[in-house]
Motif scaffolding. Structure first.
Motif, PDB file in Angstrom:
ATOM      1  N   ASP A 138       0.883  -1.156   0.000  1.00 26.30           N
ATOM      2  CA  ASP A 138       0.000   0.000   0.000  1.00 26.30           C
ATOM      3  C   ASP A 138       0.924   1.211   0.000  1.00 26.30           C
ATOM      4  O   ASP A 138       1.688   1.413   0.952  1.00 26.30           O
ATOM      5  N   LEU A 139       0.876   2.002  -1.052  1.00 25.53           N
ATOM      6  CA  LEU A 139       1.804   3.116  -1.188  1.00 25.53           C
ATOM      7  C   LEU A 139       1.273   4.387  -0.535  1.00 25.53           C
ATOM      8  O   LEU A 139       0.096   4.730  -0.690  1.00 25.53           O
ATOM      9  N   LEU A 140       2.164   5.078   0.157  1.00 23.96           N
ATOM     10  CA  LEU A 140       1.913   6.450   0.591  1.00 23.96           C
ATOM     11  C   LEU A 140       2.876   7.323  -0.184  1.00 23.96           C
ATOM     12  O   LEU A 140       4.093   7.228  -0.006  1.00 23.96           O
ATOM     13  N   ILE A 141       2.341   8.156  -1.060  1.00 25.65           N
ATOM     14  CA  ILE A 141       3.173   9.061  -1.859  1.00 25.65           C
ATOM     15  C   ILE A 141       2.891  10.467  -1.357  1.00 25.65           C
ATOM     16  O   ILE A 141       1.778  10.988  -1.511  1.00 25.65           O
ATOM     17  N   ALA A 142       3.889  11.080  -0.715  1.00 23.24           N
ATOM     18  CA  ALA A 142       3.654  12.315   0.024  1.00 23.24           C
ATOM     19  C   ALA A 142       4.636  13.410  -0.351  1.00 23.24           C
ATOM     20  O   ALA A 142       5.819  13.145  -0.602  1.00 23.24           O
ATOM     21  N   ALA A 143       4.140  14.633  -0.371  1.00 21.91           N
ATOM     22  CA  ALA A 143       5.022  15.790  -0.454  1.00 21.91           C
ATOM     23  C   ALA A 143       5.777  15.877   0.868  1.00 21.91           C
ATOM     24  O   ALA A 143       5.192  15.696   1.944  1.00 21.91           O
ATOM     25  N   ASP A 144       7.084  16.135   0.798  1.00 21.26           N
ATOM     26  CA  ASP A 144       7.887  16.008   2.018  1.00 21.26           C
ATOM     27  C   ASP A 144       7.493  16.993   3.119  1.00 21.26           C
ATOM     28  O   ASP A 144       7.687  16.713   4.297  1.00 21.26           O
ATOM     29  N   CYS A 145       6.899  18.128   2.774  1.00 22.88           N
ATOM     30  CA  CYS A 145       6.506  19.100   3.803  1.00 22.88           C
ATOM     31  C   CYS A 145       5.350  18.605   4.670  1.00 22.88           C
ATOM     32  O   CYS A 145       5.163  19.091   5.786  1.00 22.88           O
ATOM     33  N   THR A 146       4.584  17.657   4.168  1.00 28.26           N
ATOM     34  CA  THR A 146       3.387  17.233   4.909  1.00 28.26           C
ATOM     35  C   THR A 146       3.730  16.622   6.259  1.00 28.26           C
ATOM     36  O   THR A 146       2.980  16.776   7.221  1.00 28.26           O
ATOM     37  N   ALA A 147       4.866  15.925   6.326  1.00 27.98           N
ATOM     38  CA  ALA A 147       5.239  15.290   7.591  1.00 27.98           C
ATOM     39  C   ALA A 147       5.591  16.317   8.665  1.00 27.98           C
ATOM     40  O   ALA A 147       5.513  16.013   9.862  1.00 27.98           O
ATOM     41  N   VAL A 194      -0.593  12.330  -0.146  1.00 25.38           N
ATOM     42  CA  VAL A 194      -0.738  13.402   0.835  1.00 25.38           C
ATOM     43  C   VAL A 194       0.079  14.591   0.344  1.00 25.38           C
ATOM     44  O   VAL A 194       1.297  14.466   0.151  1.00 25.38           O
ATOM     45  N   ARG A 195      -0.576  15.712   0.117  1.00 31.28           N
ATOM     46  CA  ARG A 195       0.069  16.900  -0.435  1.00 31.28           C
ATOM     47  C   ARG A 195      -0.324  18.138   0.356  1.00 31.28           C
ATOM     48  O   ARG A 195      -1.292  18.132   1.118  1.00 31.28           O
ATOM     49  N   MET A 196       0.462  19.185   0.192  1.00 32.19           N
ATOM     50  CA  MET A 196       0.140  20.465   0.816  1.00 32.19           C
ATOM     51  C   MET A 196      -0.880  21.214  -0.038  1.00 32.19           C
ATOM     52  O   MET A 196      -1.107  20.890  -1.205  1.00 32.19           O
ATOM     53  N   GLU A 197      -1.463  22.243   0.554  1.00 33.39           N
ATOM     54  CA  GLU A 197      -2.486  23.022  -0.140  1.00 33.39           C
ATOM     55  C   GLU A 197      -1.911  23.921  -1.236  1.00 33.39           C
ATOM     56  O   GLU A 197      -2.637  24.348  -2.127  1.00 33.39           O
ATOM     57  N   VAL A 198      -0.609  24.195  -1.203  1.00 36.22           N
ATOM     58  CA  VAL A 198      -0.017  25.144  -2.147  1.00 36.22           C
ATOM     59  C   VAL A 198      -0.076  24.591  -3.573  1.00 36.22           C
ATOM     60  O   VAL A 198       0.040  23.378  -3.796  1.00 36.22           O
ATOM     61  N   PRO A 199      -0.264  25.457  -4.577  1.00 35.92           N
ATOM     62  CA  PRO A 199      -0.462  24.997  -5.956  1.00 35.92           C
ATOM     63  C   PRO A 199       0.666  24.136  -6.506  1.00 35.92           C
ATOM     64  O   PRO A 199       0.416  23.159  -7.221  1.00 35.92           O
ATOM     65  N   ALA A 228      -1.116  24.688   5.506  1.00 35.39           N
ATOM     66  CA  ALA A 228       0.185  25.100   6.042  1.00 35.39           C
ATOM     67  C   ALA A 228       0.196  25.085   7.573  1.00 35.39           C
ATOM     68  O   ALA A 228       1.261  24.935   8.182  1.00 35.39           O
ATOM     69  N   ASP A 229      -0.962  25.214   8.192  1.00 37.73           N
ATOM     70  CA  ASP A 229      -1.009  25.206   9.663  1.00 37.73           C
ATOM     71  C   ASP A 229      -1.262  23.813  10.234  1.00 37.73           C
ATOM     72  O   ASP A 229      -1.442  23.644  11.432  1.00 37.73           O
ATOM     73  N   GLY A 230      -1.277  22.802   9.348  1.00 40.19           N
ATOM     74  CA  GLY A 230      -1.373  21.433   9.818  1.00 40.19           C
ATOM     75  C   GLY A 230      -2.756  20.845   9.871  1.00 40.19           C
ATOM     76  O   GLY A 230      -2.947  19.751  10.415  1.00 40.19           O
ATOM     77  N   SER A 231      -3.747  21.532   9.307  1.00 43.90           N
ATOM     78  CA  SER A 231      -5.104  20.999   9.287  1.00 43.90           C
ATOM     79  C   SER A 231      -5.327  20.141   8.039  1.00 43.90           C
ATOM     80  O   SER A 231      -4.681  20.336   7.003  1.00 43.90           O
ATOM     81  N   ILE A 232      -6.256  19.186   8.125  1.00 43.71           N
ATOM     82  CA  ILE A 232      -6.655  18.407   6.967  1.00 43.71           C
ATOM     83  C   ILE A 232      -7.775  19.191   6.258  1.00 43.71           C
ATOM     84  O   ILE A 232      -8.859  19.400   6.822  1.00 43.71           O
TER      85      ILE A 232
END
Length: 235
Positions: A138-147, A194-199, A228-232
């Motif tokens: 099961d892959l988790l592909i994430a933008a590194d800032c999300t962690a 999992v990605r950040m909100e930024v474009p 950016a403030d850590g909310s989903i």
């Protein structure tokens, strides 16, 4: 003498460096952003580099080449001080590893800290497309800032998953080809993005979507957007 030796197609090479890291003999290095066979006499012809290449740029050929010089390889490794991690231009830190985690949920790893990481490396550009940890994953592909933004990242998203991270804004090139190779070549069960909100972070979502289409596989997948403030924001 005529013997079996590797050939590197520079046009097909994407410069990821995985072959150099996989070459235990130090025969392969990186030059001008491409993999090069630097020492023919260091190439043992066993092909550890072949499965590490995500683009199929490395093949075998039979041709005139110096004999493999095991003594020279050993001397070079000793001189470089890399007896444990053999000499070469690849980074020893990219060696594939799998970690065993306690079966009981909530049990801390050594040191009293929680970690749900099951494998190494985690960077999309470093993990071999045929790494054992990818089979049945099961892959988790994430933008590194999300962690960093989401405090409960390990338990909420990483548990039981093979993790791939990257930054589409800072990394050169696109992830689509590498992710296509990973999804096409392995029995992947699901994909979570999992990605950040930024474009600019949309690049990682787009690459996953295109890779899934390229693979021709119909896999369950979903996208989580973190603020950016850590909310989903959405999932």
């Amino acid at each position: 003498m005529k013997r079996k030796i590797i050939r590197i197609d520079e046009e097909a090479c994407n410069g990821c460096g995985l072959c150099a890291a996989a070459c235990h003999e130090g025969a392969i290095g990186m030059a001008d952003g491409k993999a090069k066979l630097l020492r023919e006499d260091y190439c043992d012809g066993l092909g550890d580099c072949l499965p590490a290449c995500p683009t199929g740029a490395i093949t075998f050929e039979e041709r005139e080449a110096p004999a493999y010089d095991a003594a020279a390889v050993k001397a070079a490794q000793a001189a470089a001080g890399h007896a444990e991690h053999p000499a070469g231009s690849g980074c020893p830190g990219s060696r594939s590893r799998v970690f065993q985690r306690p079966a009981a949920a909530g049990e801390p790893a050594s040191g009293g800290e929680f970690s749900e990481l099951l494998q190494w490396p985690v960077q999309i550009k470093l993990i071999p497309a045929a790494a054992p940890c990818l089979e049945g994953a099961d892959l988790l592909i994430a933008a590194d800032c999300t962690a960093y933004a989401y405090g409960n990242f390990h338990r909420r998203f990483m548990r039981g998953k093979t993790v791939l991270i990257g930054c589409p804004k800072l990394d050169d090139g696109d992830y689509t080809d590498k992710l296509t190779a990973i999804i096409s070549g392995n029995d992947i069960r699901s994909v979570t993005v999992v990605r950040m909100e930024v474009p600019c972070c949309g690049g990682i979502e787009s690459a996953v979507k295109q890779a899934l289409q390229n693979s021709g596989k119909f896999l369950p997948w979903h996208v989580v957007v973190v603020s950016a403030d850590g909310s989903i924001l959405s999932e």
